[in-house]
Write a protein that holds these residues in place. Structure first.
Motif, mmCIF file in Angstrom:
data_model
loop_
_atom_site.group_PDB
_atom_site.id
_atom_site.type_symbol
_atom_site.label_atom_id
_atom_site.label_comp_id
_atom_site.label_asym_id
_atom_site.label_seq_id
_atom_site.Cartn_x
_atom_site.Cartn_y
_atom_site.Cartn_z
ATOM 1 N N THR A 30 -43.401 -76.610 112.345
ATOM 2 C CA THR A 30 -42.795 -77.476 113.368
ATOM 3 C C THR A 30 -42.479 -76.735 114.662
ATOM 4 O OG1 THR A 30 -40.523 -77.094 112.615
ATOM 5 C CG2 THR A 30 -41.729 -78.923 111.570
ATOM 6 N N GLY B 10 -40.230 -70.102 111.576
ATOM 7 C CA GLY B 10 -40.163 -68.802 110.919
ATOM 8 C C GLY B 10 -39.004 -68.673 109.943
ATOM 9 N N SER B 11 -37.855 -69.237 110.307
ATOM 10 C CA SER B 11 -36.683 -69.055 109.444
ATOM 11 C C SER B 11 -36.877 -69.726 108.091
ATOM 12 C CB SER B 11 -35.434 -69.601 110.155
ATOM 13 O OG SER B 11 -35.232 -68.877 111.346
ATOM 14 N N LYS C 114 -31.167 -56.705 109.074
ATOM 15 C CA LYS C 114 -32.307 -57.628 109.220
ATOM 16 C C LYS C 114 -33.574 -56.822 108.981
ATOM 17 C CE LYS C 114 -34.264 -61.230 112.138
ATOM 18 N NZ LYS C 114 -34.107 -62.110 113.292
ATOM 19 N N GLY D 161 -32.036 -77.165 109.519
ATOM 20 C CA GLY D 161 -30.796 -77.918 109.725
ATOM 21 C C GLY D 161 -31.017 -79.414 109.754
ATOM 22 N N VAL D 162 -31.472 -79.917 110.907
ATOM 23 C CA VAL D 162 -31.562 -81.373 111.045
ATOM 24 C C VAL D 162 -32.912 -81.882 111.534
ATOM 25 C CG1 VAL D 162 -29.090 -81.751 111.454
ATOM 26 C CG2 VAL D 162 -30.559 -81.162 113.372
ATOM 27 N N SER D 163 -33.681 -81.047 112.230
ATOM 28 C CA SER D 163 -34.821 -81.603 112.985
ATOM 29 C C SER D 163 -35.828 -82.335 112.093
ATOM 30 C CB SER D 163 -35.513 -80.508 113.813
ATOM 31 O OG SER D 163 -36.231 -79.626 112.997
ATOM 32 N N SER E 35 -48.889 -65.065 108.505
ATOM 33 C CA SER E 35 -48.633 -63.655 108.195
ATOM 34 C C SER E 35 -48.244 -63.480 106.732
ATOM 35 C CB SER E 35 -47.509 -63.096 109.087
ATOM 36 O OG SER E 35 -46.228 -63.446 108.585
ATOM 37 N N ASP F 271 -39.935 -67.932 106.213
ATOM 38 C CA ASP F 271 -39.578 -66.610 105.679
ATOM 39 C C ASP F 271 -38.669 -66.729 104.461
ATOM 40 O OD1 ASP F 271 -41.091 -65.659 107.697
ATOM 41 O OD2 ASP F 271 -39.502 -64.616 108.766
ATOM 42 N N HIS G 40 -39.937 -55.256 118.532
ATOM 43 C CA HIS G 40 -39.467 -56.135 117.456
ATOM 44 C C HIS G 40 -38.332 -55.492 116.668
ATOM 45 C CE1 HIS G 40 -42.302 -59.310 118.086
ATOM 46 N NE2 HIS G 40 -41.802 -59.969 117.051
ATOM 47 N N THR H 268 -40.731 -82.605 119.927
ATOM 48 C CA THR H 268 -39.266 -82.748 119.921
ATOM 49 C C THR H 268 -38.530 -81.430 120.154
ATOM 50 O OG1 THR H 268 -39.332 -82.496 117.517
ATOM 51 C CG2 THR H 268 -39.243 -84.756 118.364
ATOM 52 N N HIS I 269 -34.656 -57.009 116.386
ATOM 53 C CA HIS I 269 -34.084 -57.457 115.113
ATOM 54 C C HIS I 269 -32.625 -57.014 114.971
ATOM 55 C CE1 HIS I 269 -38.154 -58.346 112.938
ATOM 56 N NE2 HIS I 269 -37.777 -59.301 113.739
ATOM 57 N N HIS J 156 -45.919 -60.687 120.075
ATOM 58 C CA HIS J 156 -46.738 -60.348 118.897
ATOM 59 C C HIS J 156 -48.085 -59.768 119.337
ATOM 60 C CE1 HIS J 156 -44.351 -63.344 116.226
ATOM 61 N NE2 HIS J 156 -43.707 -62.220 116.453
#
Ligand code: NZQ
Ligand code: ZN
Length: 403
Positions: free
Chosen positions: A139, A99-100, A161, A40-42, A148, A103, A269, A184, A273, A200
């Protein structure tokens, strides 16, 4: 101990200012035209995106961009990325994020050279046999996706998912890991990441395979280090060494080494999900809402590792159960270990039941139904859970309180 293959070929470039090497690294792994994927923005707000793009350009790499990947990423951004990468003839995917983003980058990497729908890989209709190379600038330490071969994507149609697991193709070529980039992070995201990496390890620790003392000890050491460092990063987000230890722990937790030689579980997990697919909650928080109920169910059905974790990781001693009847002690030790884990997660500001996650009336029928539709008649291996058992665990997780 079972036979195993441990293949972790990613080049990890760790430490301060390491993002300045991104261009050189991408070039080394063949990049000429890179698709840079971000959230998004970070990364834009911190200036990281601009710095990395500059490093790529300086290395002679043409940069194309895909912005706006959201947490719990969906197929929409994957299709968009495949389209851009094909049109722009990209030969490399660089993920800047967690991860988003990683992936999504992996799914694009598998989808670009494939003639069919990339979702075929996630629905097990096809197997990945080719993919563009992927690089990572991490990040947020959490998913372990930097190490992975997996990618987790939600299909918008039906909110499925699913995770794609590959041994070779989707492991990033390199991962740039500068702990300063995590300063941050909002406290809640830091905490969610800590919980995710802990689970994990646990998914691998809870195993019935015997003779894996070294792997057990690797898991226990990793969990203990995370538990020690977690309050430090929460109290002082700029503590470099604590951030560095947490960041490296996230990688160790998920690059496969903590599962060597044995069966793994993964029920928590899979159960989580479904929560994050339907209710769009942060994955780490979804896990802390499920795991205490799962552990409590397990101490009643297969206590060994629950009790071992209580002693070796959560520090429960014989003195803590002094005076109890000898036959009752293992159970009391296990329950005390669960209580301490719950206290730890609560101290980090995490939910430890589904109501605290902000879902006071979860649709248990749908959760159970979709879980088994997506994952088969049973989930997990420590105890194979059928739909009756997963229903019990979801149900007790709604308002779970430690016993
Ligand atoms: O989008 P931006 O603005 O970048 O904000 C992100 C996002 O809102 C923010 N963030 C990331 N780095 C930041 C930052 N904010 C400030 N400063 C920074 N340095 O953090 C938020 C969460 O990011 P996300 O990438 O969603 O987090 P995470 O790494 O926890 O990834 C979660 C996803 O990974 C999947 C999960 O299911 C979930 O979809 N997983 C992937 C796995 C794998 N591929 O091996 C395994 C895991 O078990 C997990 O299932
Ligand atoms: Zn996870």
């Amino acid at each position: 101990m079972n036979n195993f293959i441990f293949h972790s070929p990613t080049e990890f470039v760790f430490g301060r200012n390491t993002e300045q090497h991104t261009g050189r690294l991408a070039r080394q792994y063949g990049a000429r035209r890179a698709l840079v994927a971000s959230g998004g923005v970070s990364a834009r707000r911190s200036g990281l995106l601009a710095r990395v793009c500059e490093s790529l350009t300086e290395a002679g790499i043409t940069v194309c961009q895909l912005h706006g990947i959201k947490p719990n990423p969906t197929d929409t951004k994957v299709y968009e990325g495949i389209d851009i990468a094909r049109t722009q003839q990209c030969d490399f995917i660089l993920a800047i994020g967690g991860g988003s983003v990683i992936d999504t980058a992996k799914a694009i990497a598998a989808g670009v050279p494939y003639e069919g729908d990339f979702w075929d890989f996630f629905s097990s209709k096809a197997t990945v046999g080719m993919a563009l190379p992927v690089g990572v600038v991490l990040t947020i330490p959490a998913s372990g996706s930097e190490a992975s071969g997996n990618s987790v994507i939600t299909r918008t149609d039906g909110l499925h998912k699913l995770s794609l697991r590959t041994q070779y193709w989707l492991r990033p070529k390199f991962a740039v890991m500068n702990p300063e980039l995590t300063f941050t992070l909002p406290p809640y995201q830091t905490a969610c990441g800590i919980a995710d990496m802990m689970v994990h390890v646990m998914e691998r620790y809870f195993s019935n395979t015997t003779g894996c003392e070294l792997t057990d000890r690797l898991c226990e050491a990793t969990l203990k280090a995370i538990i020690d460092e977690a309050p430090k990063v929460m109290n002082n987000p700029g503590d470099y060494d604590a951030r560095a230890n947490i960041m490296w722990a996230g990688t160790i937790a998920h690059n496969g080494i903590c599962g060597t030689g044995r069966d793994e579980d993964w029920a928590c997990h899979f159960m989580e999900h479904e929560l994050s697919a339907i209710y769009d909650v942060a994955h780490g928080a979804g896990l802390t809402a499920i795991v205490p109920a799962w552990l409590t169910w397990m101490q009643a059905h297969n206590i060994d590792k629950v009790e071992q974790m209580a002693r070796r990781v959560m520090g429960v001693t014989p003195a803590d159960v002094e005076g109890a009847a000898p036959g009752a002690k293992p159970r009391l030790v296990a329950l005390e270990g669960i209580r301490r884990l719950v206290n730890l997660w609560q101290s980090l500001g995490l939910p430890t039941n589904i109501t605290q996650l902000g879902i006071p009336e979860p649709d248990i029928d749908t959760l159970v139904c979709k879980l088994h539709e997506n994952k088969g008649p049973t989930v997990g291996a420590y105890v194979k859970l059928d739909h009756t058992m997963t229903r019990q665990i979801y149900q007790s997780a709604i308002n779970y309180q430690p016993q």
